[in-house]
Scaffold this motif. Structure first.
Motif, mmCIF file in Angstrom:
data_model
loop_
_atom_site.group_PDB
_atom_site.id
_atom_site.type_symbol
_atom_site.label_atom_id
_atom_site.label_comp_id
_atom_site.label_asym_id
_atom_site.label_seq_id
_atom_site.Cartn_x
_atom_site.Cartn_y
_atom_site.Cartn_z
ATOM 1 N N LYS A 1 0.801 -1.222 0.000
ATOM 2 C CA LYS A 1 0.000 0.000 0.000
ATOM 3 C C LYS A 1 0.844 1.287 0.000
ATOM 4 C CE LYS A 1 -4.159 -1.881 0.172
ATOM 5 N NZ LYS A 1 -5.122 -1.652 1.235
ATOM 6 N N GLY A 2 2.151 1.197 0.261
ATOM 7 C CA GLY A 2 3.015 2.373 0.197
ATOM 8 C C GLY A 2 2.790 3.389 1.306
ATOM 9 N N ILE A 3 2.381 2.933 2.472
ATOM 10 C CA ILE A 3 2.023 3.842 3.560
ATOM 11 C C ILE A 3 3.250 4.597 4.095
ATOM 12 C CG2 ILE A 3 0.973 4.016 5.854
ATOM 13 C CD1 ILE A 3 -0.606 1.448 5.142
ATOM 14 N N ASN B 1 -15.931 12.112 4.158
ATOM 15 C CA ASN B 1 -16.676 13.360 3.995
ATOM 16 C C ASN B 1 -15.852 14.562 4.449
ATOM 17 O OD1 ASN B 1 -19.536 14.405 3.345
ATOM 18 N ND2 ASN B 1 -19.060 15.385 5.301
ATOM 19 N N ASP B 2 -15.009 14.360 5.474
ATOM 20 C CA ASP B 2 -14.258 15.481 6.046
ATOM 21 C C ASP B 2 -12.889 15.670 5.401
ATOM 22 O OD1 ASP B 2 -13.993 17.618 7.945
ATOM 23 O OD2 ASP B 2 -12.595 16.357 9.072
ATOM 24 N N CYS B 3 -12.471 14.760 4.528
ATOM 25 C CA CYS B 3 -11.133 14.898 3.946
ATOM 26 C C CYS B 3 -11.155 15.819 2.732
ATOM 27 C CB CYS B 3 -10.562 13.528 3.574
ATOM 28 S SG CYS B 3 -11.135 12.855 2.007
ATOM 29 N N SER B 4 -9.981 16.279 2.335
ATOM 30 C CA SER B 4 -9.829 17.104 1.142
ATOM 31 C C SER B 4 -9.417 16.267 -0.056
ATOM 32 C CB SER B 4 -8.782 18.195 1.388
ATOM 33 O OG SER B 4 -9.108 18.957 2.538
ATOM 34 N N VAL B 5 -8.592 15.248 0.202
ATOM 35 C CA VAL B 5 -8.111 14.377 -0.866
ATOM 36 C C VAL B 5 -7.771 13.014 -0.274
ATOM 37 C CG1 VAL B 5 -5.718 15.165 -0.596
ATOM 38 C CG2 VAL B 5 -6.448 14.162 -2.773
ATOM 39 N N VAL B 6 -8.000 11.968 -1.052
ATOM 40 C CA VAL B 6 -7.616 10.607 -0.665
ATOM 41 C C VAL B 6 -6.369 10.239 -1.463
ATOM 42 C CG1 VAL B 6 -8.271 8.163 -0.768
ATOM 43 C CG2 VAL B 6 -9.940 9.882 -0.013
ATOM 44 N N VAL B 7 -5.407 9.593 -0.780
ATOM 45 C CA VAL B 7 -4.168 9.188 -1.449
ATOM 46 C C VAL B 7 -4.050 7.667 -1.441
ATOM 47 C CG1 VAL B 7 -1.648 9.336 -1.442
ATOM 48 C CG2 VAL B 7 -3.004 11.347 -0.853
ATOM 49 N N CYS B 8 -3.754 7.099 -2.612
ATOM 50 C CA CYS B 8 -3.513 5.660 -2.774
ATOM 51 C C CYS B 8 -2.088 5.491 -3.315
ATOM 52 C CB CYS B 8 -4.516 5.049 -3.740
ATOM 53 S SG CYS B 8 -6.237 5.160 -3.208
ATOM 54 N N PRO B 9 -1.090 5.412 -2.430
ATOM 55 C CA PRO B 9 0.315 5.393 -2.871
ATOM 56 C C PRO B 9 0.842 3.986 -3.138
ATOM 57 C CG PRO B 9 0.210 5.582 -0.489
ATOM 58 C CD PRO B 9 -1.218 5.442 -0.972
ATOM 59 N N TYR B 10 0.016 3.130 -3.739
ATOM 60 C CA TYR B 10 0.311 1.706 -3.856
ATOM 61 C C TYR B 10 1.530 1.428 -4.738
ATOM 62 C CZ TYR B 10 -4.622 1.542 -2.366
ATOM 63 O OH TYR B 10 -5.816 1.729 -1.720
ATOM 64 N N THR B 11 2.225 0.318 -4.423
ATOM 65 C CA THR B 11 3.342 -0.120 -5.261
ATOM 66 C C THR B 11 2.886 -1.125 -6.307
ATOM 67 O OG1 THR B 11 3.921 -1.842 -3.643
ATOM 68 C CG2 THR B 11 5.045 0.288 -3.460
ATOM 69 N N VAL C 1 -8.749 11.854 -5.915
ATOM 70 C CA VAL C 1 -7.799 10.842 -5.448
ATOM 71 C C VAL C 1 -6.457 11.040 -6.143
ATOM 72 C CG1 VAL C 1 -7.277 8.371 -5.299
ATOM 73 C CG2 VAL C 1 -9.642 9.173 -5.008
ATOM 74 N N ILE C 2 -5.393 11.009 -5.344
ATOM 75 C CA ILE C 2 -4.031 10.942 -5.865
ATOM 76 C C ILE C 2 -3.596 9.483 -5.781
ATOM 77 C CG2 ILE C 2 -1.640 11.674 -5.573
ATOM 78 C CD1 ILE C 2 -2.733 14.208 -4.176
ATOM 79 N N ALA C 3 -3.220 8.896 -6.911
ATOM 80 C CA ALA C 3 -2.870 7.476 -6.920
ATOM 81 C C ALA C 3 -1.669 7.236 -7.811
ATOM 82 C CB ALA C 3 -4.050 6.639 -7.400
ATOM 83 N N THR C 4 -1.008 6.109 -7.571
ATOM 84 C CA THR C 4 0.169 5.756 -8.354
ATOM 85 C C THR C 4 -0.223 5.088 -9.672
ATOM 86 O OG1 THR C 4 0.295 3.814 -6.911
ATOM 87 C CG2 THR C 4 1.832 5.595 -6.482
ATOM 88 N N ASN C 5 0.687 5.159 -10.616
ATOM 89 C CA ASN C 5 0.456 4.621 -11.954
ATOM 90 C C ASN C 5 0.751 3.122 -11.966
ATOM 91 O OD1 ASN C 5 0.074 4.347 -14.699
ATOM 92 N ND2 ASN C 5 2.061 5.184 -15.253
ATOM 93 N N VAL C 6 -0.122 2.358 -11.313
ATOM 94 C CA VAL C 6 0.038 0.902 -11.238
ATOM 95 C C VAL C 6 -1.305 0.241 -11.509
ATOM 96 C CG1 VAL C 6 2.006 0.930 -9.647
ATOM 97 C CG2 VAL C 6 -0.315 0.939 -8.715
ATOM 98 N N GLY C 7 -1.258 -0.984 -12.082
ATOM 99 C CA GLY C 7 -2.465 -1.755 -12.326
ATOM 100 C C GLY C 7 -3.511 -0.983 -13.107
ATOM 101 N N GLU D 1 3.899 8.617 -10.435
ATOM 102 C CA GLU D 1 4.688 7.389 -10.491
ATOM 103 C C GLU D 1 4.924 6.882 -9.068
ATOM 104 O OE1 GLU D 1 5.295 5.759 -13.293
ATOM 105 O OE2 GLU D 1 4.148 7.392 -14.215
ATOM 106 N N LYS D 2 4.971 5.565 -8.908
ATOM 107 C CA LYS D 2 5.116 5.003 -7.565
ATOM 108 C C LYS D 2 6.467 5.385 -6.956
ATOM 109 C CE LYS D 2 6.837 0.415 -8.886
ATOM 110 N NZ LYS D 2 6.563 -1.046 -8.821
#
Length: 383
Positions: A216-218, A276-286, A304-310, A326-327
């Motif tokens: 998950k790239g946490i 509901n209370d967030c500004s942006v969700v991040v998915c930093p997956y590898t 959503v900010i996410a990595t270029n995977v899958g 990019e991851k």
């Protein structure tokens, strides 16, 4: 046409998918209550091995989406109890025999529906959520079950196009039997949204949520965030929410007052409030296939900010509904967050685009259901 949808998840995508299919076919829905982490149904409240949906309190709120009279909740057994699991699958199969579906849709590789999968293998459509197992999660039992189900059931449906060709090649599949659709918004979560409890903090909140796992790239997200606020952005906060074990020392981050770590099972009520209370969700997956996290965020029209995977780039239109990076690229993640922080109008525009694309447009459940039904018709005509 009669279709039985055999699931181990009650909520997530399934409720919305069934809603999109119910006008096209007579559909029955089976789901398994194991424990609340899986599908939020308390198995201890179930008096019968199989309970009709209208008698299960936790799913009554979805009566407009699923046919409760044709919904069946199974008092499940953990996978480690293999022989009991197989016996239970025999009992479930007896009910499915009475329903006599033309097609069964199986949403997971599981022993729960083993008897039905074997008996109706020519009438089965298998949803392959993970065409390839995530790094660090290649469990031996799962590996053999996947091989067995992939050999047993010819027709499969993937939830992204990106991995279709590789899946066909590596598993020696027939091209005409491999179908694709996509996930749309997890609008079941909006049924838990309580406007009275919503608190607008006025801060810029970054949210990561979901099962804690190495891919998950946490730590990458935490390190990037730490570098960011050490410079000037003191009013940007970060929340990490989800159950599981961290594969790094989390204690060094807990002392930061701007970082909130909720390392526990997050109920749908809590999750609705967090998104509901967030500004942006991040998915930093590898690595990734597709993501229910993205669809949960989009249910509340959050970019959503996410990595270029899958299949993630299929789900997020770069600079329209979110940002693709990019991851493991700290500079790109940093710049993506700051670009949204500095320009609230971009965030507003992305929210409008999410509504246009996923609620009303080409990525809505209506279109996803049409692709699923096309695959179901193929199974029926070739069984």
């Amino acid at each position: 046409m009669k279709v039985s949808f055999l699931s181990v998840f009650a909520f997530d995508a399934n409720i919305s998918l069934i809603d999109s299919l119910k006008t096209k076919c007579e559909i029955s829905f089976f789901t398994e209550a194991l424990h609340k982490v899986y599908n939020y149904i308390d198995r201890e409240q179930l008096k019968e091995f199989i309970t009709v949906g209208k008698d299960v309190e936790q799913i009554k709120r979805f009566q407009n989406l699923i046919p409760l009279d044709n919904t069946y909740v199974i008092k499940g057994t953990r996978s480690s109890y293999i022989f009991r699991k197989i016996y239970n699958s025999y009992k479930i199969n007896q009910l499915i025999k009475k329903i006599n579906p033309d097609v069964i849709v199986i949403d997971n590789i599981t022993l729960t529906y083993l008897w039905s999968a074997i008996r109706l293998r020519k009438k089965a459509l298998l949803i392959v959520h993970d065409p390839f197992q995530h790094s660090g999660e290649e469990f031996v039992i799962d590996k053999y079950l996947r091989k067995f189900f992939f050999k047993l059931i010819d027709n499969k449906i993937l939830l992204n196009n990106t991995q279709k060709d590789r899946f066909i090649l590596e598993n020696k599949e027939e091209n005409e039997n491999i179908h694709t659709s996509f996930l749309s918004v997890y609008n079941y979560l909006t049924y838990y949204n309580d406007p009275v409890k919503n608190i607008v903090t006025g801060e810029f909140n970054i949210l990561f949520f979901g099962r804690i796992s190495s891919y998950k790239g946490i730590q990458f997200l935490l390190d990037t965030y730490t570098d960011m606020i050490s410079s000037r952005y003191k009013n940007i906060t970060l929340t990490i929410a989800g159950s599981g074990d961290f594969d790094f020392d989390i204690d060094i981050y807990k002392s930061n007052p701007n970082i909130k770590i909720l390392n526990k099972f997050v109920s749908p009520e809590e999750l609705a409030l967090l998104i509901n209370d967030c500004s942006v969700v991040v998915c930093p997956y590898t690595d990734a296939t597709q993501s229910g996290v993205v669809m949960s965020a989009f249910a509340f029209k959050k970019p959503v900010i996410a990595t270029n995977v899958g299949g993630l780039p299929e789900m997020i239109t770069h600079q329209k509904t979110g940002i693709i990076i990019e991851k493991n690229n700290k500079k790109q993640l940093y710049e993506a967050i700051i670009s949204l922080y500095n320009d609230p109008e971009i965030v507003d525009s992305m929210m409008e685009n999410i509504e246009s694309e996923y609620f009303n447009g080409s990525k809505s459940w209506k279109h996803s259901g049409e692709l699923f039904f096309k695959a179901i018709l193929h199974v029926d005509q070739n069984s």
